[in-house]
Scaffold this motif. Sequence first.
Motif, PDB file in Angstrom:
ATOM      1  N   THR A 119       0.847  -1.188   0.000  1.00  0.00           N
ATOM      2  CA  THR A 119       0.000   0.000   0.000  1.00  0.00           C
ATOM      3  C   THR A 119       0.883   1.239   0.000  1.00  0.00           C
ATOM      4  OG1 THR A 119      -0.095   0.238   2.403  1.00  0.00           O
ATOM      5  CG2 THR A 119      -1.740  -1.221   1.374  1.00  0.00           C
ATOM      6  N   GLN A 120       0.262   2.401  -0.179  1.00  0.00           N
ATOM      7  CA  GLN A 120       1.058   3.629  -0.154  1.00  0.00           C
ATOM      8  C   GLN A 120       1.665   3.862   1.225  1.00  0.00           C
ATOM      9  OE1 GLN A 120      -1.901   6.529  -1.387  1.00  0.00           O
ATOM     10  NE2 GLN A 120      -1.887   7.437   0.655  1.00  0.00           N
ATOM     11  N   ASP A 126       5.028   6.319  -3.403  1.00  0.00           N
ATOM     12  CA  ASP A 126       4.703   5.281  -4.383  1.00  0.00           C
ATOM     13  C   ASP A 126       5.826   5.040  -5.395  1.00  0.00           C
ATOM     14  OD1 ASP A 126       2.273   5.280  -3.067  1.00  0.00           O
ATOM     15  OD2 ASP A 126       1.185   6.307  -4.668  1.00  0.00           O
ATOM     16  N   GLN A 158     -10.906   0.731   1.726  1.00  0.00           N
ATOM     17  CA  GLN A 158     -11.264   2.002   2.363  1.00  0.00           C
ATOM     18  C   GLN A 158     -10.119   2.547   3.216  1.00  0.00           C
ATOM     19  OE1 GLN A 158     -14.194   3.392   1.475  1.00  0.00           O
ATOM     20  NE2 GLN A 158     -14.386   1.591   0.188  1.00  0.00           N
ATOM     21  N   THR A 160      -6.828   2.725   2.460  1.00  0.00           N
ATOM     22  CA  THR A 160      -5.689   3.305   1.745  1.00  0.00           C
ATOM     23  C   THR A 160      -6.155   3.869   0.407  1.00  0.00           C
ATOM     24  OG1 THR A 160      -3.429   2.878   0.959  1.00  0.00           O
ATOM     25  CG2 THR A 160      -5.036   1.122   0.610  1.00  0.00           C
ATOM     26  N   ASN A 161      -5.430   4.861  -0.083  1.00  0.00           N
ATOM     27  CA  ASN A 161      -5.765   5.437  -1.391  1.00  0.00           C
ATOM     28  C   ASN A 161      -5.096   4.690  -2.536  1.00  0.00           C
ATOM     29  OD1 ASN A 161      -7.420   7.538  -0.448  1.00  0.00           O
ATOM     30  ND2 ASN A 161      -5.620   8.737   0.095  1.00  0.00           N
ATOM     31  N   TYR A 162      -4.045   3.938  -2.215  1.00  0.00           N
ATOM     32  CA  TYR A 162      -3.307   3.243  -3.265  1.00  0.00           C
ATOM     33  C   TYR A 162      -2.788   1.918  -2.727  1.00  0.00           C
ATOM     34  CZ  TYR A 162       0.447   2.045  -6.511  1.00  0.00           C
ATOM     35  OH  TYR A 162       1.250   1.391  -7.390  1.00  0.00           O
TER      36      TYR A 162
END
Length: 194
Positions: A119-120, A126, A158, A160-162
């Motif tokens: 994950t980010q 990233d 939900q 993490t964004n990436y």
Amino acid sequence: MDSTKDLILESLRRNRQAGDFPHPEIPDFPKSERPILDEFKESLTAGGGTWREAASAAEAEGLIRELHPDAKVICSAAPEIRGNRDIHAIKDPHELDDVDVGVIRARFGVAETGMVWLTQEDLKIDALGVLSQHLVILLDPQQLVRDMYEAYGRIDLQATNYGCFMLGPSATADIGAFMVRGAQGARSLTVIFL
């Protein structure tokens, strides 16, 4: 109607059938009964990755130096390993363009495919996962799941964004099936079980 999109959506609304329709049942797919760690190692190797085992963070650092003796810039997003480039001091992802070895701790691995979930939050930035010349992934061997069905059950989209699944080094092949590793990303990927 203002657009083709509006026309299509209005047509769908008009022709939608009333009622609640059941979703198809997802069958229980048979699972491998092989030792999960052995299966992960074999799948990782088939994807071009390599693996090592370490009993401590100090031993893992030694393995990284042994695997990449010419590395000048080692940037670690994993708390156990100190590199010589502080990931927390990076303000612009382009500052990672000279990283020889990127070190990341993965959340878990998938035995069926040899992939790891990142994950980010794991990467910190990233770009570390794609700009590093070589990647070293730290993985707790107790954090393996059997297949992608179990893997998707562990992912909280939900939280993490990436996030991404990563397997082996970058690879590309032309129409003649001539494979080149490291063409668009890391030239090597090593999982260290720690």
